[in-house]
Scaffold this active site. Structure first.
Site, PDB file in Angstrom:
ATOM      1  N   SER A 145       0.832  -1.199   0.000  1.00  0.00           N
ATOM      2  CA  SER A 145       0.000   0.000   0.000  1.00  0.00           C
ATOM      3  C   SER A 145       0.873   1.258   0.000  1.00  0.00           C
ATOM      4  CB  SER A 145      -0.958  -0.045   1.197  1.00  0.00           C
ATOM      5  OG  SER A 145      -1.969   0.924   1.073  1.00  0.00           O
ATOM      6  N   ASP A 221     -10.137  -5.663  -3.311  1.00  0.00           N
ATOM      7  CA  ASP A 221      -9.567  -4.607  -2.470  1.00  0.00           C
ATOM      8  C   ASP A 221     -10.523  -3.415  -2.434  1.00  0.00           C
ATOM      9  OD1 ASP A 221      -7.986  -2.392  -1.527  1.00  0.00           O
ATOM     10  OD2 ASP A 221      -6.175  -3.502  -2.065  1.00  0.00           O
ATOM     11  N   HIS A 254      -7.337  -6.072   0.797  1.00  0.00           N
ATOM     12  CA  HIS A 254      -6.171  -5.229   1.097  1.00  0.00           C
ATOM     13  C   HIS A 254      -5.395  -5.710   2.323  1.00  0.00           C
ATOM     14  CE1 HIS A 254      -4.164  -1.409   0.146  1.00  0.00           C
ATOM     15  NE2 HIS A 254      -4.079  -1.151   1.434  1.00  0.00           N
TER      16      HIS A 254
END
Length: 275
Positions: A145, A221, A254
């Protein structure tokens, strides 16, 4: 340095250390996994950069990387995601301030005094690791991320420094998504021209080295469409002649469940580039 934790793991050792950082101006933690091979020889080292709200603890406790790192004979270093402590600027929001350093050098107040994660990750931490532990200068960089953004950005800006680069769910277009626009505005100021030095979409166009970039992205995600936008980096890479391995994974989100599912591929990607 002060060792805060040590745990036997797959024949090696997982440690957490605390040291006074010159770049950050505060004490900072990092985690290092040393495989069993490090007892008798120096080993290559992969640097891991975590995402928003994380510390050095998230990766070492959730990714499940130690078993494969032991098999491959590589060390893994996980830094914190920002400077921390009394006197360090912060924000009430999760996506700015402590836990959200974005791996750049801030130029704006009140952030400029401590938020120099770029210098810390690229220069200070590797120098400390290579002087203090049985590792070589064969380095890889990876992250998740915000940290995936950091890994790609840092690799593109530093030709010859890393053997591999890979990322899970990276923020590849920080100047075009809310997370990046908020952080860059605060840390770098309103002049968007200054943002280009940290924008993977800009950096890939003029990169002096073409390390293959490995990206894993979950299609479930929740941040995919608004914050991550992998298609933008895919287009920029194609236009620049940059090799990109983009794995779009149905059903994955995620979380660290996603990372744990495919971390072995990223460690083997690093080893495959050592020569």
């Amino acid at each position: 340095m002060e060792r805060k934790e040590t745990h036997a793991s797959f024949g090696g050792v997982q440690e957490v250390w605390r040291h006074k950082s010159v770049s950050l101006g505060v004490e900072s933690n990092f985690a290092i996994y040393l495989p069993p091979q490090a007892k008798t020889e120096k080993v290559p080292v992969l640097y891991w950069l975590s995402g928003l709200t994380c510390t050095e603890q998230n990766f070492i406790g959730k990714a499940g990387a130690q078993r494969v790192a032991a098999e491959l004979g590589i060390a893994i270093v996980a830094s914190d995601t920002s400077p921390r402590g009394v006197g360090v600027a912060d924000d009430d929001a999760y996506d700015l301030g402590q836990g959200a350093g974005f791996y750049l050098n801030a130029t704006q107040e009140p952030w400029a005094a401590h938020y120099r994660m770029y210098d810390y990750v690229v220069t200070e931490l590797p120098a400390l690791i290579e002087a203090s532990f049985p590792v070589t200068q064969q380095r890889g960089i990876a992250g998740h991320s915000m940290g995936g953004f950091g890994a790609i950005m840092i690799a593109l800006r530093n030709p010859g420094r890393y053997r591999s680069v890979s990322a899970f769910s990276p923020i590849v277009a920080p100047t075009q998504v809310p997370w990046g626009e908020k952080a860059f505005s605060a840390y770098l100021g309103p002049d968007r021209a200054s943002w280009a030095a940290y924008d993977p979409l800009e950096l890939v166009r003029t990169a002096k080295e073409r390390l293959p970039v490995l990206i894993d992205q979950g299609l479930a995600d929740q941040f995919l469409k608004e914050q991550l936008r992998p298609e933008l980096f895919q287009e920029a890479a194609q236009n620049a002649g940059q090799e990109l391995i983009l794995n779009l994974r149905p059903d994955y989100d995620h979380s660290y469940y996603f990372i744990a599912s495919f971390i072995a591929d990223h460690l083997r990607h690093f080893v495959s580039k050592l020569g």
